[in-house]
Every structure is written in C-alpha cells, then in structure tokens.
Design an enzyme around this catalytic site. Structure first.
Site: not given
Length: 483
Positions: A330, A427
């Site tokens: 991310c 994630h």
C-alpha cells in the site's frame, strides 16, 4: 430483552480491547448472541467491513470473537491521525472530514445521534452489547460533548465497569482517583471494577481490592492475571507487535510515523521461524536482514520524507546491492516508485515528490478511497489470497507489467525485472496459509503455522477461559442494563 455493559479504562492501554474480545467469546460460549460496539476509536489500523466501510481493527477482532462479520455500526466514529494535530474523521464507515483537534471538539457533539443510531441498530438484533470506551473517563476536561465514554453511557443508559492496569503501577490511585474526579452522576454510573495485567501471586493484592471497593463502593470483578498468549492475537497498536528474534528468516520493518494497517505483520510474527523486527527512528535498517517490508501509511508523502530523514533510503539501497528482498504494501508500495503526485492536496499541500526509485512506477493521489474485501490469486503459484484494499491513489508504470497478483482478472502489483523488489495494494495477504508458506520459502524461510485463522480462534477460546477463571463474569453479565 437486549442488555448492555460498557468497559471503560482508568487510562489508555489498560487492555480494554482484549477484555471485550474475551468477554464476547465467553458470552458466545454461554449461548448468548453478543455484539461488540465502540462509539469512537482512534487508530490507523483499520479493517474493511462486509458492508463496504471501515472500522478499527480491534472491533473486527471482537466481531470475530462474537462469531460475527464486522460491520460499520460496530465502530461508528473512527479517527485516523494524519498529523500531530489533525485526523481524518470516518463516520459509519465513510470519511466525512479532516479535522484538527479543536475542530473535532466542535464536530463531535453533532455525531452523538449517529453513534446512538448505530448502537440501537446493533442492539435490536442481539442479547448483549459489550461497549468499549476510549482513553479514560477521568479526562474530565473532555467531558463536554463526549461520545466515547460517559457521554455515550449517559445518553444510551448503559452501566459501566472500570478497568485498572496494575502492570504500569499505581492501580489503586488509577481507580480511586477516577472516582474522586468524576462528577457524581458519572461516578454513580460505574457499577464495578477489575484489575488487569497482574503478574505473580494475585492473593498479594486482595487487600488492595478491598481498599478500592471500600473507597468507591464499586463491586469487585476480580484480579486478572497477565494473559501470556496475547501476542498471538492481531495487534491493535504497533507497539503490541511482538518481534521474535533468533534464528530463521529476518524481516526488518521500518516503523513509519503514520504506519497504518500493519496487520500484515501479525501472521508473519506468529511464525516461530520468522523474526519480524520493527526498526525505530534513529536506527539503521539491519545489514543482515533477508527482507525489508515497508508497510502501509496514513500519510505516504510525509512518511516518505521521514524515511529519508532516517537514512533508510541509503540503507535500503545497500540492502538491495547485497541481494536482499524488498516488499512494499500500500503506502510502502507507493514509496518504492519513481514519483508520487498529489495534485489536489489530499495529504496536505498539493505537491509532487520523488519516490525511492526501486520500482518503475508512478502514483497519483486521487480523492476516491478504495475500500474492498478482495479475493486474489498469486500468479506464480496459483495460490488463493484473501485480503482487503484500503487506499487512495492510482499506480501505473512499466513494472506493473510484472504484476504478481490477479484480482478478478485484473493484474495487481508490480515487480522489478529481477523480481527481488515487489509491491502491491493488497493488505492481509499473509493470512492465507498456502500463500504465506510459498512466500516464506521463496524468501529463504519456512512456515510451520498451518492454520493461522485457527490459531487466532484458539487463542480467543483460551482468553475466554482465562476470564471465566479470573473474572466474575456472572456478576458482570448481571450488571448489564436493558437498552
């Protein structure tokens, strides 16, 4: 009839979140339909919910303990710090504003109806609502307009049990002092107390419990010993991530100032043959690390500047020259590219900055946040990966042609030509046991945890039994009031 009890703390980090998870699992084992609720949380460690929003990750764990999917009503107000004085305000799963502390003080009074709406919606479908406070009700300077502790308890008519933390010392002063400073109406709302995190012989504190009870009039719920298996549960705070130094694969994780969604580290930390080492500011990235994992960030551009201030960019280049592996997730993925542009000033002033340059990609910050529970496939192994996306920004560039994940047929991620540097937006990918084992083998390590999810559930069961043994749950459930 639905009942509710609120667990508040005599200070921050007294163990409220873990206790609520354990109480929820114990209530479920007794046959109750139980649901967790936290009116207001402050955390950059968020979970994506089945109804497409985000809540604090601790409430997602509590939902799991209760046997429920996480929904936005479980944490209707989430504050995600972006600077030392400001935070993104998420209400019922959606961002509504970015506010400084003083601005939020004025805003929060308008949020109580939304909080009560979520609470009542949850209460309508369950036998018991276990509410978790935030910080401490002793912060009476924050009482006006409060929605996190006594303000909520008063508005919803919920009785309170107060928890003290003996591990930090002064627990009698914590509890009796809270009683002393609270206004009478708030003081009378507290029905009981417990002492958490005791190490050693609990009989040595029986006199202390008597003193607290006599000075407050509150019913004692017990002395709860330190729960040794707590490290096996997903961490709410980055400081709770337990590194496992020793032999085996060494993963170095630079601790970013606004580190976010670091639950990627939990399954790796659970592996006995893996050492996950958080590198604090002022320390170099270790020269003998096998992998450097750059985690998510709530403020990517500011954390990139912080990364450089520590000299970690130089350390990372040396790590690459030694043949080390690099993974960015991310915000960490965005940092690894050549350029990050924020033309709309989403993270602060509009700007364009040079990235670390380990991947030939560029990121443009966009106002729309992507929130999604995601099923993906690791293209190299064909292994299924289940995770979530929670980010702003769009990333593109030549290295995305070497995407290493597929999401509904869409390529995701990027890799360097030699494959030793990778990044992605997904994630939670290490919670997938087969993928984690494949990845650790590729990195030069090995996995011995064959069912990470079952490990978490087993630990929640052990926590529930721990509380059944050391906490008077019959009294606690009996004190819960109708809502």
């Amino acid at each position: 009839m639905t009942k509710s009890i609120m667990i508040q703390g005599a200070g921050s980090n007294v163990g409220k979140s873990m206790l609520v998870a354990g109480i929820a699992r114990a209530a479920r084992a007794r046959g109750m339909s139980v649901v967790p609720f936290k009116p207001q949380n402050m955390s950059n460690n968020a979970a994506v919910t089945v109804d497409g929003g985000e809540i604090g990750r601790a409430q997602a764990l509590q939902a799991r303990a209760a046997g429920l999917d996480p929904v936005t009503d479980m944490n209707p107000v989430l504050l995600k710090p972006e600077t030392e004085t400001g935070a993104q305000v998420v209400v019922q799963g959606r961002r509504i504003a970015t506010a400084r502390a003083r601005e939020y003080g004025a805003l929060k009074a308008t949020l109580l109806p939304r909080v009560l709406e979520s609470f009542r919606r949850l209460a309508s479908g369950h036998d018991l609502v276990i509410v978790e406070g935030a910080g401490s009700p002793a912060e009476i300077n924050l009482r006006r307009g409060d929605i996190a502790n006594m303000g909520f308890a008063e508005a919803a008519g919920v009785p309170v049990a107060l928890i003290g933390d003996i591990d930090r010392g002064g627990v009698i002063a914590q509890l009796v002092g809270t009683h002393a400073v609270l206004p009478k109406a708030d003081r009378d709302r507290i029905s009981a107390f417990a002492v958490n995190k005791f190490r050693g012989d609990t009989s040595l504190f029986h006199d202390g419990m008597d003193e607290i009870a006599s000075r407050t009039g509150w019913a004692p719920l017990g002395i709860i010993p330190w729960f040794e298996e707590a490290w096996r549960l997903p961490a709410e705070d980055i400081l709770d991530i337990r590194g496992r130094p020793g032999d085996g694969l060494r993963i170095a994780v630079p601790r970013l100032r606004r580190i976010a969604n670091f639950d990627d580290l939990d399954p790796l930390s659970a592996e006995p043959g893996v050492s996950v080492e958080l590198i604090e500011a002022g320390r170099p990235l270790p020269g003998d690390a096998d992998v450097v994992l750059i985690p998510g960030s709530k403020s990517t551009i500011a954390d990139l500047a912080h990364f450089r201030e520590q000299g970690w960019d130089i350390d990372l280049r040396a790590h690459q020259r030694r043949g080390g592996r690099i993974l960015g997730i991310c915000g960490g993925y965005q940092m690894l590219g050549r350029r990050i542009a924020d033309p709309d000033g989403i993270e602060g002033a509009a700007c364009e900055v040079e990235g670390l340059g380990f991947l030939d990609i560029e990121t443009v910050m966009t106002p729309e946040k992507r929130l999604a529970l995601t099923d993906a496939v690791d293209l190299a192994s064909g292994r299924a990966v289940n995770g979530y996306e929670i980010h702003i920004g769009q990333t593109d560039g030549p290295d995305t042609a070497r995407a290493w994940l597929s999401i509904d047929g869409r390529p995701e991620g990027a890799a360097s030509p030699d494959g030793r540097v990778r990044g992605c937006y997904l994630h939670g990918l290490f919670s997938a046991d087969d993928f984690r084992a494949e990845w650790l083998t590729e990195m030069g390590g090995a996995s011995t945890v064959t069912d990470y999810g079952q490990t978490v559930d087993d630990t929640l069961d052990h926590l529930a039994r721990h509380l059944e043994t050391h906490m008077d749950l019959d009294r606690l459930f009996g004190l819960a009031g109708p809502v």
